[in-house]
Design an enzyme around this catalytic site. Structure first.
Site, PDB file in Angstrom:
ATOM      1  N   GLY A   9       0.960  -1.116  -0.130  1.00  9.49           N
ATOM      2  CA  GLY A   9       0.060  -0.204   0.198  1.00  9.49           C
ATOM      3  C   GLY A   9       1.006   1.278  -0.045  1.00  9.49           C
ATOM      4  N   GLY A  12       3.829   0.804   2.606  1.00 11.21           N
ATOM      5  CA  GLY A  12       4.727  -0.289   2.023  1.00 11.21           C
ATOM      6  C   GLY A  12       5.657   0.364   0.728  1.00 11.21           C
ATOM      7  CB  ALA A 131       2.419   7.234   2.423  1.00  5.80           C
ATOM      8  CE  LYS A 187       0.878   5.924  14.034  1.00  2.00           C
ATOM      9  NZ  LYS A 187       1.422   5.128  12.950  1.00  2.00           N
ATOM     10  CB  SER A 258      -4.988   4.894   7.663  1.00  2.00           C
ATOM     11  OG  SER A 258      -4.966   4.956   8.882  1.00  2.00           O
ATOM     12  CD  GLU A 270      -5.382  -0.398  10.108  1.00  5.25           C
ATOM     13  OE1 GLU A 270      -4.365  -1.108   9.822  1.00  5.25           O
ATOM     14  OE2 GLU A 270      -4.763   0.790  10.201  1.00  5.25           O
TER      15      GLU A 270
HETATM   16  O1  PAF Z   1      -3.740   6.142  10.754  1.00  7.51           O
HETATM   17  C1  PAF Z   1      -3.330   7.186  10.214  1.00  7.51           C
HETATM   18  O2  PAF Z   1      -3.656   7.867   9.267  1.00  7.51           O
HETATM   19  C2  PAF Z   1      -1.937   7.939  11.052  1.00  7.51           C
HETATM   20  O3  PAF Z   1      -1.478   6.966  11.733  1.00  7.51           O
HETATM   21  C3  PAF Z   1      -2.116   8.997  11.766  1.00  7.51           C
HETATM   22  C4  PAF Z   1      -0.712   9.349  12.687  1.00  7.51           C
HETATM   23  C5  PAF Z   1      -3.318   9.265  12.255  1.00  7.51           C
HETATM   24  C6  PAF Z   1      -2.111  10.451  10.618  1.00  7.51           C
HETATM   25  O4  PAF Z   1      -2.824  10.199   9.591  1.00  7.51           O
END
Ligand code: PAF
Length: 305
Positions: A9, A12, A131, A187, A258, A270
């Site tokens: 993705g 990656g 990304a 995180k 994401s 997720e």
């Molecule tokens: O999942 C995500 O998008 C990233 O981990 C974060 C840090 C929230 C930034 O968009």
């Protein structure tokens, strides 16, 4: 060093492309998306970075792990919903000495990978890069940040030092940690505060902070997660995870998280490994997590639409 990237993705591809610039590194990107794999093999990875377009041609891609064969390092970047199946179906890259590195979002990846490749072969970490996938073979590097990696038992081994050095040679700021479970929770709490709320509201990360009613939910969700982490004896790297999450909102202000990308692309999110994980882990230590439960259920409802 031969490196497989399991899950090509946006993240990656970012790591694969950067690592491919290091002399002596051979990169195989493994993914089930055939059109993307074909585009990479035909034209390399085209990366948009701060307005410039750079093509990284020194990469090979495949849908079949046997094409890569046994690798020295496998970096796992699939969505955490797919961790088990992706590691199983790419077992051909794992030999007795292959190191599996997870830099994925969410809780539970270490445990799932351990089951397939054995505990001593797993290392873990976090990434603060952002990304976005633009299309087959094309990504945008949305923001740079640190990569932090470590051994599960906290040892400062030669193998993690060598991997960190390779990442640095690829131009990626990389540090070592003796507390990877703390890192993963650090995180996780950022994702707990940002991801579901952006998925529900469709706001960009930075825009979350412009709405007091959303900020309150961000604070409550992260605070619940912090309580659960502390009750489980996790040593958090950031003493004030709410303030840290707000800092990440600012640092990634223009990012679509994401989870928002998944919601917009009608993909499974997720959520079970992020806010859902806080709810599950909270039950184990008798801590109520009503805000995380609400956010989890709302995202699950959105996933059904
Ligand atoms: O999942 C995500 O998008 C990233 O981990 C974060 C840090 C929230 C930034 O968009």
């Amino acid at each position: 060093m031969k490196i497989a990237i399991i899950g090509a993705g946006a993240m990656g591809c970012l790591y694969g492309a950067k690592l491919s610039t290091v002399p002596g590194i051979e990169i195989y990107l493994l993914d089930v998306w055939k059109e993307h794999v074909d585009a990479i093999n035909a034209n390399g990875i085209l990366m948009e970075e701060q307005g410039d377009f750079i093509t990284y041609r020194n990469v090979k891609a495949s849908t079949v792990a046997e094409d890569a064969g046994t690798c020295d390092l496998a970096v796992i970047f699939v969505k955490s919903t797919l961790t088990s199946s992706a590691v199983q179906s790419n077992k051909a890259v794992f030999g007795p000495e292959t190191i599996a590195l997870t830099l994925q979002n969410g809780l539970g990846n270490i445990e799932l990978i351990k089951e397939v490749v054995g505990e001593s072969n797993v290392i873990a970490g976090t990434t603060a890069h952002g990304a976005t996938m633009l299309g087959p073979g094309r990504i945008r590097h949305a923001g740079s940040g640190k990569t932090i990696i470590g051994e599960l038992n906290g040892a400062m081994t030669q193998r993690i030092q060598q991997i960190a050095q390779t990442f640095r040679e690829a131009g990626m700021e990389t540090e070592l940690s003796d507390n990877v479970y703390g890192l993963v929770w650090d995180k996780l709490l950022v994702n707990v505060g940002i991801n579901a709320l952006t998925g529900i509201t469709k706001l960009l990360n930075g825009e979350l902070l412009e709405h007091p009613e959303i900020v309150e939910l961000l604070e409550d969700a992260v605070s619940e997660g912090k309580e659960v982490a502390l009750a489980q004896g996790i040593k958090l790297g950031f003493p004030d995870p709410v303030a840290h999450t707000k800092d990440v909102c600012k640092a990634t202000a223009t990012n679509k998280s994401s989870m928002l990308q998944d919601v917009l692309n009608h993909k499974k999110t997720e959520i079970d490994m992020i806010n859902g994980a806080v709810v599950r882990e909270g039950k184990k230590v008798n801590i109520a997590t009503p805000v995380n439960k609400t956010l989890t259920n709302l995202i699950k409802f959105i996933e059904k639409q």
